[in-house]
Design a protein around this motif. Sequence first.
Motif, PDB file in Angstrom:
ATOM      1  N   HIS A 135      31.403  10.178  21.915  1.00 41.80           N
ATOM      2  CA  HIS A 135      30.363  10.346  20.905  1.00 41.80           C
ATOM      3  C   HIS A 135      29.346  11.376  21.354  1.00 41.80           C
ATOM      4  CE1 HIS A 135      31.749   7.431  18.162  1.00 41.80           C
ATOM      5  NE2 HIS A 135      31.678   6.436  19.007  1.00 41.80           N
ATOM      6  N   TYR A 373      24.256  -0.501  21.356  1.00 42.74           N
ATOM      7  CA  TYR A 373      24.786   0.838  21.642  1.00 42.74           C
ATOM      8  C   TYR A 373      23.953   1.475  22.736  1.00 42.74           C
ATOM      9  CZ  TYR A 373      28.155   0.879  17.868  1.00 42.74           C
ATOM     10  OH  TYR A 373      29.232   0.615  17.096  1.00 42.74           O
ATOM     11  N   THR A 375      22.380   3.956  22.645  1.00 46.72           N
ATOM     12  CA  THR A 375      21.141   4.492  22.089  1.00 46.72           C
ATOM     13  C   THR A 375      20.029   3.450  22.144  1.00 46.72           C
ATOM     14  OG1 THR A 375      21.913   3.757  19.938  1.00 46.72           O
ATOM     15  CG2 THR A 375      22.254   6.066  20.459  1.00 46.72           C
ATOM     16  N   VAL A 379      22.887  -4.079  17.743  1.00 47.69           N
ATOM     17  CA  VAL A 379      23.629  -4.105  16.496  1.00 47.69           C
ATOM     18  C   VAL A 379      24.216  -5.484  16.212  1.00 47.69           C
ATOM     19  CG1 VAL A 379      25.677  -3.149  15.391  1.00 47.69           C
ATOM     20  CG2 VAL A 379      24.095  -1.639  16.560  1.00 47.69           C
ATOM     21  N   ALA A 401      25.789  -3.430   8.684  1.00 44.42           N
ATOM     22  CA  ALA A 401      25.492  -4.777   9.175  1.00 44.42           C
ATOM     23  C   ALA A 401      26.074  -5.025  10.572  1.00 44.42           C
ATOM     24  CB  ALA A 401      26.035  -5.814   8.204  1.00 44.42           C
ATOM     25  N   GLY A 402      27.066  -4.225  10.973  1.00 47.94           N
ATOM     26  CA  GLY A 402      27.657  -4.396  12.301  1.00 47.94           C
ATOM     27  C   GLY A 402      29.083  -4.913  12.253  1.00 47.94           C
ATOM     28  N   LYS A 403      29.712  -4.869  11.085  1.00 48.19           N
ATOM     29  CA  LYS A 403      31.067  -5.415  10.935  1.00 48.19           C
ATOM     30  C   LYS A 403      32.078  -4.645  11.787  1.00 48.19           C
ATOM     31  CE  LYS A 403      30.981  -4.586   6.468  1.00 48.19           C
ATOM     32  NZ  LYS A 403      29.683  -3.942   6.270  1.00 48.19           N
ATOM     33  N   THR A 405      31.542  -2.726  14.344  1.00 47.83           N
ATOM     34  CA  THR A 405      31.225  -2.920  15.752  1.00 47.83           C
ATOM     35  C   THR A 405      31.808  -4.250  16.244  1.00 47.83           C
ATOM     36  OG1 THR A 405      29.161  -1.749  15.324  1.00 47.83           O
ATOM     37  CG2 THR A 405      29.338  -2.907  17.423  1.00 47.83           C
ATOM     38  N   ARG A 414      34.876  -1.345  22.814  1.00 54.13           N
ATOM     39  CA  ARG A 414      33.538  -1.451  23.403  1.00 54.13           C
ATOM     40  C   ARG A 414      33.437  -2.819  24.058  1.00 54.13           C
ATOM     41  NH1 ARG A 414      31.261   2.647  20.746  1.00 54.13           N
ATOM     42  NH2 ARG A 414      32.058   3.117  18.678  1.00 54.13           N
TER      43      ARG A 414
HETATM   44  N1  ADP Z   1      28.484   5.083  18.093  1.00 57.06           N
HETATM   45  C1  ADP Z   1      27.328   4.541  17.690  1.00 57.06           C
HETATM   46  N2  ADP Z   1      26.211   4.748  18.410  1.00 57.06           N
HETATM   47  C2  ADP Z   1      25.040   4.220  18.038  1.00 57.06           C
HETATM   48  N3  ADP Z   1      24.865   3.448  16.953  1.00 57.06           N
HETATM   49  C3  ADP Z   1      25.943   3.192  16.187  1.00 57.06           C
HETATM   50  C4  ADP Z   1      27.227   3.724  16.510  1.00 57.06           C
HETATM   51  N4  ADP Z   1      28.095   3.321  15.583  1.00 57.06           N
HETATM   52  C5  ADP Z   1      27.399   2.558  14.712  1.00 57.06           C
HETATM   53  N5  ADP Z   1      26.099   2.476  15.065  1.00 57.06           N
HETATM   54  C6  ADP Z   1      25.057   1.703  14.384  1.00 57.06           C
HETATM   55  O1  ADP Z   1      25.406   0.362  14.416  1.00 57.06           O
HETATM   56  C7  ADP Z   1      25.106  -0.301  13.224  1.00 57.06           C
HETATM   57  C8  ADP Z   1      26.322  -1.038  12.710  1.00 57.06           C
HETATM   58  O2  ADP Z   1      27.346  -0.149  12.425  1.00 57.06           O
HETATM   59  P1  ADP Z   1      28.762  -0.625  11.915  1.00 57.06           P
HETATM   60  O3  ADP Z   1      29.264  -1.657  12.852  1.00 57.06           O
HETATM   61  O4  ADP Z   1      29.593   0.563  11.718  1.00 57.06           O
HETATM   62  O5  ADP Z   1      28.395  -1.293  10.526  1.00 57.06           O
HETATM   63  P2  ADP Z   1      29.333  -1.696   9.312  1.00 57.06           P
HETATM   64  O6  ADP Z   1      30.744  -1.526   9.740  1.00 57.06           O
HETATM   65  O7  ADP Z   1      28.952  -3.089   9.022  1.00 57.06           O
HETATM   66  O8  ADP Z   1      28.971  -0.782   8.202  1.00 57.06           O
HETATM   67  C9  ADP Z   1      24.612   0.777  12.271  1.00 57.06           C
HETATM   68  O9  ADP Z   1      23.217   0.662  12.209  1.00 57.06           O
HETATM   69  C10 ADP Z   1      24.988   2.066  12.923  1.00 57.06           C
HETATM   70  O10 ADP Z   1      24.002   3.032  12.700  1.00 57.06           O
END
Ligand code: ADP
Length: 617
Positions: A135, A373, A375, A379, A401-403, A405, A414
């Motif tokens: 990333h 993350y 960052t 999440v 929502a974090g689905k 992830t 991860r």
């Molecule tokens: N690689 C990443 N690095 C940092 N933050 C991330 C990354 N991927 C997703 N996020 C953040 O994590 C949160 C959940 O993302 P995600 O799991 O993709 O949600 P969903 O699948 O429910 O739409 C979001 O706020 C997104 O901005």
Amino acid sequence: MRSETSRLLALARPYRGLLLGALTCSFIASALDGMTIVLIVPLLKHLFGTTGALRAGATPLERWLSDTFAPLLANATPGEAVARMAVVIGLGLLLKNLADYASSQFNTGMQEGLVASLRRRLYDHLLRLDLAFFHRTRTGLLVTALVNETDQAKGIVTASMVSLIRNIFLLGTTLFILASISFRLTLLTLVVVPPLVLVLRTLTRRIRRHSRARADERGELAALATERLAGIRLVRTSGAAAQEEALFAGAVERYRKRVVRTARFSALTSPMSETVATILVMLVVYAGTNPGILGLSAPLAPEVIIVFLLATLRLTSPIKAISQFPANWAQGMASVEKVFSLLDEPVLEADDPGGRQATFARDLVYDRVSFEYDTGARVLHDVSFRVTPGRVVALVGPSGAGKSTLVDLLPRLREPTEGRILLDGVPLPELSRSSLRRLMGVVSQDTVLFHESIHANIAYGVPGATRADVERAAEAANAHEFVARMPQGYDTILGERGMRISGGQRQRIAIARALLRNAPILILDEATSALDTQSERLVQEAIERLMANRTVLVIAHRLATVRQADEILVLDEGRIIQRGSHTELLAAGGLYRRLYELQFRDDVEPAMPVASGDMRA
Ligand SMILES: Nc1ncnc2c1ncn2[C@@H]1O[C@H](COP(=O)(O)OP(=O)(O)O)[C@@H](O)[C@H]1O
Ligand SMILES: [Mg+2]
């Protein structure tokens, strides 16, 4: 710097046979080269008519030459003498060139072997790095490192180091010849060495700094081009060609400047050594003809001075090479540092050799799992649930929502920041990754297709799959029909430069891929989003077939898929806020009901079609 050098040498170790060959041959070559020069002495003596009359204080070399070659030249006319010595010298030169050729062959074998092994090693390493690394790193930079920077490593080991050793030897033999002619005169030639070294050191430091920056600029250039060309559709549709041209021109200009600046310093080393060589020649002629300077009793014999001069001139090439060595070294090292810094990225995918075989007979448990993350964004908060074999668990919740992830944690794309995930009671880190991943098939929203045949794309990760297996999977995925209509059927090339297919078709290829794996756990992450209704119906059918007799974790936009789930987890801002069956959750009200009502309205008003997922660029 020392540690990088020793790492590089360690990589070169398997090629030490070739290195030895290269060095031996070049030693032989430079020894023969020195010989041919010295052989001029007896010839000149003969021509000057001084053969046999060794002057007092003649060097051992002169004595040996006289003893060895006097018989060959005895009673020869000048013409015959030249002819005989020409044969001897010619033979020497022939052997020398043979040895040179062999040496360069050994050298090539070694350098290319080293580059290839460094490349393989880097690629293997990249395949095992944390997703977070990808990333934050642009693909173009990695490609440059793999293709370009690895290539520079050979400059270090062979072009630089072998040539350094070889030239030191050449220098040594030449100095030996010089010293056997006149020791004092030789000492005089060495006074130029310390100032030369001092200046070169300063230069080298600058070259190294600029080379490092140059490698950076080169990577930037590649990264920019890779990214923008891959997004050519966006560039076109945004009418941004002119803007992109300017951006690229800027990167090209920065790289150009850097190369020019680096060259400014490295090109200085060569004229410097030329100057030094000229000074040397003048010193030798002056001191050789004025014996008083060196405290010699008599001037040197003319043939001796001639040979001494010839040998001194021969010093220029090794001095030049040795003086260029720091520049070459510095430039190569800048690239090698880049490769090593990538190799130093911690590997997250290292499999514990004692890893147990993963099984899924009893249950899968998320136990108070949290995830953050790098960052710093938290999440997932304290997520717990349990899935038993054969059950379908749906995850619903607003976007972000974090689905995704949550499901990424299962194949260990991860690692949870807190809490654990267990399969049959065993925490995932105790299982071998390959056995863990064999248990699951994943269909995600972005379908990745490689530049390979449809067959290879479906059979990806299942190398033994036959055409019949692939067709069966494609049929179940509702993909067989459109594949069979293609001109080359399953041999049609997809992917980057291959045939373009629609979003729905891609999705069905991905489902066929997951079906073929025949894995007990299935993860579907918005596998039906962005499809038109026709494709969605086909995909939906395929998914229902896929779900039969399997354990499924499904994330879906369309609540139609979700309705049949055994359990629904409603996720909001990383927390499970509701759980239960469809009817229970509807009755309970709250987020699920709101989502359902929104969805229901969409479903009864098909006048607003979902964006067709055709031709993803
Ligand atoms: N690689 C990443 N690095 C940092 N933050 C991330 C990354 N991927 C997703 N996020 C953040 O994590 C949160 C959940 O993302 P995600 O799991 O993709 O949600 P969903 O699948 O429910 O739409 C979001 O706020 C997104 O901005
Ligand atoms: Mg998602």
